[in-house]
Motif scaffolding. Structure first.
Motif, mmCIF file in Angstrom:
data_model
loop_
_atom_site.group_PDB
_atom_site.id
_atom_site.type_symbol
_atom_site.label_atom_id
_atom_site.label_comp_id
_atom_site.label_asym_id
_atom_site.label_seq_id
_atom_site.Cartn_x
_atom_site.Cartn_y
_atom_site.Cartn_z
ATOM 1 N N UNK A 1 0.862 -1.171 0.000
ATOM 2 C CA UNK A 1 0.000 0.000 0.000
ATOM 3 C C UNK A 1 0.904 1.228 0.000
ATOM 4 N N UNK A 2 0.320 2.411 0.120
ATOM 5 C CA UNK A 2 1.114 3.641 0.107
ATOM 6 C C UNK A 2 0.432 4.656 0.993
ATOM 7 N N UNK A 3 1.237 5.571 1.538
ATOM 8 C CA UNK A 3 0.683 6.598 2.423
ATOM 9 C C UNK A 3 0.964 7.979 1.881
ATOM 10 N N UNK A 4 1.369 8.050 0.601
ATOM 11 C CA UNK A 4 1.693 9.346 -0.009
ATOM 12 C C UNK A 4 1.302 9.286 -1.485
ATOM 13 N N UNK A 5 0.708 10.388 -1.978
ATOM 14 C CA UNK A 5 0.263 10.411 -3.383
ATOM 15 C C UNK A 5 1.425 10.423 -4.362
ATOM 16 N N UNK A 6 2.650 10.703 -3.874
ATOM 17 C CA UNK A 6 3.809 10.723 -4.770
ATOM 18 C C UNK A 6 4.278 9.315 -5.124
ATOM 19 N N UNK A 7 3.689 8.284 -4.521
ATOM 20 C CA UNK A 7 4.001 6.904 -4.926
ATOM 21 C C UNK A 7 3.730 6.796 -6.428
ATOM 22 N N UNK A 8 4.565 6.039 -7.126
ATOM 23 C CA UNK A 8 4.470 5.961 -8.585
ATOM 24 C C UNK A 8 3.521 4.824 -8.993
ATOM 25 N N UNK A 9 2.363 5.162 -9.566
ATOM 26 C CA UNK A 9 1.384 4.113 -9.881
ATOM 27 C C UNK A 9 1.887 3.120 -10.933
ATOM 28 N N UNK A 10 2.700 3.606 -11.901
ATOM 29 C CA UNK A 10 3.200 2.700 -12.946
ATOM 30 C C UNK A 10 4.161 1.684 -12.332
ATOM 31 N N UNK A 11 5.061 2.179 -11.478
ATOM 32 C CA UNK A 11 6.016 1.271 -10.831
ATOM 33 C C UNK A 11 5.274 0.282 -9.936
ATOM 34 N N UNK A 12 4.286 0.758 -9.199
ATOM 35 C CA UNK A 12 3.516 -0.139 -8.322
ATOM 36 C C UNK A 12 2.819 -1.225 -9.138
ATOM 37 N N UNK A 13 2.214 -0.827 -10.257
ATOM 38 C CA UNK A 13 1.479 -1.800 -11.082
ATOM 39 C C UNK A 13 2.441 -2.836 -11.667
ATOM 40 N N UNK A 14 3.590 -2.371 -12.170
ATOM 41 C CA UNK A 14 4.561 -3.309 -12.773
ATOM 42 C C UNK A 14 5.113 -4.271 -11.728
ATOM 43 N N UNK A 15 5.506 -3.722 -10.579
ATOM 44 C CA UNK A 15 6.086 -4.551 -9.526
ATOM 45 C C UNK A 15 5.063 -5.584 -9.040
ATOM 46 N N UNK A 16 3.832 -5.162 -8.931
ATOM 47 C CA UNK A 16 2.795 -6.063 -8.465
ATOM 48 C C UNK A 16 2.606 -7.219 -9.453
ATOM 49 N N UNK A 17 2.609 -6.861 -10.709
ATOM 50 C CA UNK A 17 2.480 -7.849 -11.790
ATOM 51 C C UNK A 17 3.634 -8.869 -11.721
ATOM 52 N N UNK A 18 4.864 -8.352 -11.563
ATOM 53 C CA UNK A 18 6.062 -9.206 -11.565
ATOM 54 C C UNK A 18 6.153 -10.103 -10.341
ATOM 55 N N UNK A 19 5.816 -9.527 -9.180
ATOM 56 C CA UNK A 19 6.054 -10.257 -7.931
ATOM 57 C C UNK A 19 4.807 -10.991 -7.435
ATOM 58 N N UNK A 20 3.656 -10.637 -7.994
ATOM 59 C CA UNK A 20 2.415 -11.249 -7.524
ATOM 60 C C UNK A 20 1.928 -10.676 -6.197
ATOM 61 N N UNK A 21 2.578 -9.629 -5.708
ATOM 62 C CA UNK A 21 2.133 -8.991 -4.459
ATOM 63 C C UNK A 21 1.026 -7.990 -4.788
ATOM 64 N N UNK A 22 -0.162 -8.163 -4.214
ATOM 65 C CA UNK A 22 -1.243 -7.218 -4.539
ATOM 66 C C UNK A 22 -0.970 -5.807 -4.012
ATOM 67 N N UNK A 23 -1.536 -4.810 -4.678
ATOM 68 C CA UNK A 23 -1.434 -3.401 -4.242
ATOM 69 C C UNK A 23 -2.834 -2.870 -3.986
ATOM 70 N N UNK A 24 -3.006 -2.234 -2.830
ATOM 71 C CA UNK A 24 -4.271 -1.567 -2.506
ATOM 72 C C UNK A 24 -4.003 -0.193 -1.922
ATOM 73 N N UNK A 25 -4.803 0.855 -2.249
ATOM 74 C CA UNK A 25 -5.777 0.888 -3.329
ATOM 75 C C UNK A 25 -5.135 0.636 -4.700
ATOM 76 N N UNK A 26 -5.958 0.357 -5.691
ATOM 77 C CA UNK A 26 -5.495 0.062 -7.046
ATOM 78 C C UNK A 26 -4.654 1.207 -7.613
ATOM 79 N N UNK A 27 -3.519 0.902 -8.256
ATOM 80 C CA UNK A 27 -2.697 1.962 -8.853
ATOM 81 C C UNK A 27 -3.481 2.862 -9.823
#
Ligand code: ATP
Ligand code: MG
Length: 410
Positions: free
Chosen positions: A73-99
């Protein structure tokens, strides 16, 4: 689904005060937290399991975090949604809220459009790329306007009113980036609702009144001192907003209670002059994370917004969002003219007040108006049952301000 504890590890991009309070809430549940943050020994570091040092858009750092945790998850809007989505895809770790939700919220123009398309009431707005657009926006929406950077604004930085067509060139120069212009809303007060989206349930905390000065949040008052009908409408709008958002977690939903609304609801005609206002509530903006307006829930609600976020991202049953008693929180902001090493004095009065709680965010440096901590004051509970709640809340607010005024970094 069956849940057990000790349970999972939650990875949080961002290790500021919100990450710190997430860590404090996770511990009792048997949940561990690892954060990633560019500042070594960030505010969250002392209360979480570990920190990965890396920027909010450092994909290698996010991958390292993802590999060590069960959910991101993230606690700051500066988190990078593209990086989160790619990493989640690669590692299988879910991200919430959705990128995708984060991406939408990062851009105030895209956010306003998404809300408007879903039928959620928002201030009238226009896209503004240059001074000509800004003049056209003023012609369409009327002067003055609120000019807002589409991206990267916080604590009112990146926002300012523009009074007339003469100021448009200077305003665009000052902002220096693509913007959205909004009608300047004449509001009675600002409100906020913390909404929670769980696996198959949603919750909304009681509506909070937020008091800003120079566009910075100073105090939060719960219950909001407004009509029951307005509180109900605010809750209804917040639930409509949750419908637009993808992914589990806590969302801070900032609202305006429009001034005309009271006159309109009192009038016998029943016809509202502006149907877009629709009950007097407009959505200002959404935060895809725990929010300053919900800090009162730590002492004031059955389950805090931070515990709710941990439960939500793990897909656990949500906690009760009811208020325990009237509660006021006052932010402790940097009262200095220049950055300096942070040392807060005057804390004795807070510590000696039985109903007061001190929260220190662990920031080493104090800067002018930087959020450094907060003080929460909970009603002592032995108030006369017939007493006026608004009067109780007024006195809580007065006392919370007094305690805060006694604190200084100078
Ligand atoms: P934050 O201050 O919550 O970190 P931010 O810097 O992105 O967020 P906004 O919430 O968009 O800024 O605006 C900051 C404050 O400016 C609001 O809380 C409100 O007081 C005022 N404001 C914003 N938009 C408008 C508007 N359209 N009309 C009137 N006042 C507004
Ligand atoms: Mg805001």
């Amino acid at each position: 689904m069956k849940h057990t504890t000790p349970a999972a590890t939650v990875g949080v991009v961002g290790g500021g005060q919100l990450g710190r309070m997430l860590g404090e809430a996770a511990g009792p549940l048997g949940v561990e937290v690892v954060v990633s943050d560019p500042t070594p020994d960030c505010p969250a570091a002392p209360v979480v399991r570990d920190q990965v040092v890396g920027d909010f858009d450092d994909e290698a750092a996010i991958r390292e975090l993802a590999e060590r945790v069960d959910v991101l998850t993230y606690e700051i809007e500066l988190a990078d949604p593209d990086a989160l989505a790619r990493v989640s895809e690669e590692t299988g770790t879910p991200v919430h809220p959705d990128p995708d939700t984060l991406r939408m919220i990062q851009d105030k123009l895209v956010q306003n459009r998404a809300l408007e398309d879903a039928g959620v009431p928002v201030p009238a707005f226009r896209r503004v790329d240059d001074a000509a657009d800004l003049r056209a926006a003023g012609e369409a929406l009327g002067w003055p306007l609120m000019l807002k950077a589409r991206r990267g604004g916080y604590d009112g930085r990146g926002n300012f009113p523009v009074e007339s067509p003469d100021e448009t060139a200077a305003a665009m120069e000052r902002l220096g980036r693509p913007a959205v212009a909004e009608e300047l809303v004449d509001f009675e007060r600002e409100l906020a609702v913390i909404g929670v989206q769980g696996d198959d349930e949603v919750r909304a905390f009681p509506v909070t009144e937020t008091i800003q000065e120079e566009e910075i949040l100073r105090e939060m008052v719960s219950p909001a001192r407004t009509d029951e009908a307005v509180r109900e409408r605010a809750r209804e709008v917040a639930l409509e907003v949750l419908d637009v958002l993808e992914g589990r977690g806590v969302y801070g939903i900032e609202l305006f209670e429009v001034r005309e609304a009271r006159g309109a609801s009192d009038s016998a005609s029943g016809e509202r002059s502006d149907p877009r206002v629709d009950g007097g509530i407009l959505v200002n903006e959404i935060a895809p994370r725990p929010h300053n307006s919900g800090h009162w829930t730590i002492e004031g609600a059955r389950c805090s917004q931070f515990e709710q976020h941990v439960r939500a991202v793990l897909g656990w049953p949500l906690g009760a969002a009811e208020r325990r008693s009237p509660t006021v929180t006052a932010n402790v902001l940097g009262d200095v003219d220049e950055p300096r090493e942070a040392r807060l004095s005057g804390i004795e009065a807070v510590l000696r007040t039985p109903e007061a709680s001190l929260h220190w965010y662990g920031k080493r440096e104090v800067r002018p108006l930087r959020k450094m901590g907060h003080v929460t004051l909970v009603d002592d509970g032995d108030a006369d049952v017939d007493a006026d709640v608004d009067a109780d809340v007024d006195s809580l607010l007065r006392r919370a301000r007094e305690l805060r005024e006694g604190l200084t970094f100078r």
